[in-house]
Design a protein around this motif. Structure first.
Motif, PDB file in Angstrom:
ATOM      1  N   THR A  46     131.990  28.990 102.771  1.00  0.00           N
ATOM      2  CA  THR A  46     132.128  30.489 102.890  1.00  0.00           C
ATOM      3  C   THR A  46     132.788  31.815 102.539  1.00  0.00           C
ATOM      4  O   THR A  46     132.030  32.550 101.948  1.00  0.00           O
ATOM      5  CB  THR A  46     131.659  30.522 104.443  1.00  0.00           C
ATOM      6  OG1 THR A  46     133.197  30.610 104.800  1.00  0.00           O
ATOM      7  CG2 THR A  46     131.235  29.780 105.469  1.00  0.00           C
ATOM      8  N   ALA A  47     132.729  31.071 102.249  1.00  0.00           N
ATOM      9  CA  ALA A  47     134.530  31.987 101.109  1.00  0.00           C
ATOM     10  C   ALA A  47     133.902  32.632  99.870  1.00  0.00           C
ATOM     11  O   ALA A  47     133.486  33.313  98.555  1.00  0.00           O
ATOM     12  CB  ALA A  47     134.963  31.350 100.695  1.00  0.00           C
ATOM     13  N   LEU A  48     132.831  31.037  98.999  1.00  0.00           N
ATOM     14  CA  LEU A  48     132.042  31.157  97.820  1.00  0.00           C
ATOM     15  C   LEU A  48     130.563  31.873  97.663  1.00  0.00           C
ATOM     16  O   LEU A  48     130.135  32.154  97.435  1.00  0.00           O
ATOM     17  CB  LEU A  48     131.665  29.741  97.789  1.00  0.00           C
ATOM     18  CG  LEU A  48     132.610  28.504  96.981  1.00  0.00           C
ATOM     19  CD1 LEU A  48     131.958  27.539  96.532  1.00  0.00           C
ATOM     20  CD2 LEU A  48     133.106  29.423  95.579  1.00  0.00           C
ATOM     21  N   ILE A  49     130.556  31.442  99.172  1.00  0.00           N
ATOM     22  CA  ILE A  49     129.371  32.760  99.599  1.00  0.00           C
ATOM     23  C   ILE A  49     129.187  33.800  99.844  1.00  0.00           C
ATOM     24  O   ILE A  49     129.074  34.454  99.184  1.00  0.00           O
ATOM     25  CB  ILE A  49     128.259  31.857 100.808  1.00  0.00           C
ATOM     26  CG1 ILE A  49     128.068  30.911 100.901  1.00  0.00           C
ATOM     27  CG2 ILE A  49     127.280  32.674 101.382  1.00  0.00           C
ATOM     28  CD1 ILE A  49     127.190  29.988 101.897  1.00  0.00           C
ATOM     29  N   MET A  50     130.732  34.196 100.420  1.00  0.00           N
ATOM     30  CA  MET A  50     131.152  35.403 100.480  1.00  0.00           C
ATOM     31  C   MET A  50     131.008  35.965  99.145  1.00  0.00           C
ATOM     32  O   MET A  50     131.260  38.184  99.170  1.00  0.00           O
ATOM     33  CB  MET A  50     131.795  35.620 101.701  1.00  0.00           C
ATOM     34  CG  MET A  50     131.739  35.517 103.661  1.00  0.00           C
ATOM     35  SD  MET A  50     133.141  35.842 104.094  1.00  0.00           S
ATOM     36  CE  MET A  50     134.673  35.074 103.639  1.00  0.00           C
TER      37      MET A  50
END
Length: 110
Positions: A13-17
Protein backbone atom coordinates in the motif's frame (compact mmCIF):
# COMPACT_ATOMS: atom_id res chain seq x y z
CA UNK A 1 2.32 -15.95 8.86
CA UNK A 2 -0.34 -13.27 9.50
CA UNK A 3 2.36 -10.82 10.58
CA UNK A 4 4.24 -11.37 7.31
CA UNK A 5 1.09 -10.83 5.22
CA UNK A 6 0.25 -7.64 7.12
CA UNK A 7 3.85 -6.45 6.73
CA UNK A 8 3.69 -7.06 2.98
CA UNK A 9 0.24 -5.46 2.67
CA UNK A 10 1.51 -2.34 4.38
CA UNK A 11 4.56 -2.17 2.12
CA UNK A 12 2.45 -2.71 -1.01
CA UNK A 13 0.00 0.00 0.00
CA UNK A 14 2.96 2.34 0.58
CA UNK A 15 4.10 1.64 -2.99
CA UNK A 16 0.63 2.49 -4.24
CA UNK A 17 0.32 5.61 -2.11
CA UNK A 18 3.70 7.14 -3.05
CA UNK A 19 2.83 8.18 -6.63
CA UNK A 20 -0.71 9.10 -5.58
CA UNK A 21 0.63 11.45 -2.89
CA UNK A 22 2.96 13.07 -5.40
CA UNK A 23 0.10 13.41 -7.88
CA UNK A 24 -2.16 14.92 -5.23
CA UNK A 25 0.52 17.44 -4.18
CA UNK A 26 1.17 18.39 -7.81
CA UNK A 27 -2.54 18.98 -8.39
CA UNK A 28 -2.82 21.07 -5.22
CA UNK A 29 0.17 23.21 -6.22
CA UNK A 30 -1.33 23.68 -9.69
CA UNK A 31 -4.71 24.66 -8.20
CA UNK A 32 -3.22 27.11 -5.70
CA UNK A 33 -0.84 28.75 -8.16
CA UNK A 34 -3.59 28.90 -10.76
CA UNK A 35 -5.83 30.70 -8.29
CA UNK A 36 -8.64 28.17 -8.70
CA UNK A 37 -11.61 28.52 -6.38
CA UNK A 38 -13.33 25.60 -4.69
CA UNK A 39 -16.16 25.85 -7.19
CA UNK A 40 -13.72 25.69 -10.11
CA UNK A 41 -11.96 22.67 -8.63
CA UNK A 42 -15.26 20.87 -8.09
CA UNK A 43 -16.29 21.77 -11.62
CA UNK A 44 -13.25 19.87 -12.87
CA UNK A 45 -13.55 16.85 -10.57
CA UNK A 46 -17.30 16.21 -10.51
CA UNK A 47 -18.37 13.64 -13.05
CA UNK A 48 -14.78 12.56 -13.67
CA UNK A 49 -14.17 8.81 -13.68
CA UNK A 50 -10.42 9.46 -13.58
CA UNK A 51 -10.57 11.43 -10.32
CA UNK A 52 -13.04 8.92 -8.82
CA UNK A 53 -10.59 6.08 -9.52
CA UNK A 54 -7.52 8.11 -8.52
CA UNK A 55 -8.86 9.19 -5.14
CA UNK A 56 -10.79 5.93 -4.63
CA UNK A 57 -7.57 3.94 -4.94
CA UNK A 58 -5.85 6.48 -2.70
CA UNK A 59 -8.50 6.06 0.02
CA UNK A 60 -8.41 2.26 -0.21
CA UNK A 61 -4.60 2.16 0.10
CA UNK A 62 -4.56 4.65 2.99
CA UNK A 63 -7.30 2.75 4.85
CA UNK A 64 -5.37 -0.52 4.69
CA UNK A 65 -2.01 1.09 5.41
CA UNK A 66 -3.24 3.11 8.40
CA UNK A 67 -5.23 0.25 9.93
CA UNK A 68 -2.17 -2.02 9.90
CA UNK A 69 0.01 0.76 11.33
CA UNK A 70 -2.44 1.45 14.15
CA UNK A 71 -2.64 -2.29 14.83
CA UNK A 72 1.13 -2.44 15.34
CA UNK A 73 1.18 0.66 17.55
CA UNK A 74 -1.70 -0.51 19.75
CA UNK A 75 -0.15 -3.97 20.10
CA UNK A 76 3.22 -2.51 21.11
CA UNK A 77 1.96 0.22 23.41
CA UNK A 78 -1.20 -1.25 24.92
CA UNK A 79 -0.42 -4.95 24.59
CA UNK A 80 -3.75 -5.64 22.90
CA UNK A 81 -3.87 -9.08 21.29
CA UNK A 82 -6.11 -11.59 19.59
CA UNK A 83 -9.69 -10.89 18.63
CA UNK A 84 -9.75 -7.43 20.22
CA UNK A 85 -6.74 -6.36 18.17
CA UNK A 86 -8.27 -7.76 15.00
CA UNK A 87 -11.59 -6.04 15.73
CA UNK A 88 -9.81 -2.72 16.25
CA UNK A 89 -7.89 -3.18 12.99
CA UNK A 90 -11.05 -3.94 11.01
CA UNK A 91 -13.00 -1.11 12.65
CA UNK A 92 -10.21 1.37 11.89
CA UNK A 93 -9.82 0.25 8.29
CA UNK A 94 -13.54 0.18 7.56
CA UNK A 95 -14.11 3.51 9.31
CA UNK A 96 -11.38 5.21 7.30
CA UNK A 97 -12.67 3.59 4.12
CA UNK A 98 -16.23 4.78 4.77
CA UNK A 99 -15.18 8.36 5.54
CA UNK A 100 -12.79 8.49 2.60
CA UNK A 101 -15.30 6.98 0.18
CA UNK A 102 -17.87 9.54 1.24
CA UNK A 103 -15.41 12.37 0.60
CA UNK A 104 -14.38 10.97 -2.79
CA UNK A 105 -18.03 10.59 -3.76
CA UNK A 106 -18.78 14.17 -2.72
CA UNK A 107 -15.89 15.54 -4.78
CA UNK A 108 -16.29 13.41 -7.89
CA UNK A 109 -19.88 12.24 -8.23
CA UNK A 110 -22.20 14.52 -6.30
Amino acid sequence: MLDFRLYMAQRLTALIMAPLVLGHIAVMIYAIQGGLSSAEILGRTQGSLFWLLFYGLFVLAVSIHAAIGIRVIVHEWAGLKGAALSALTWATGLGLLAMGARAVWAVTAA
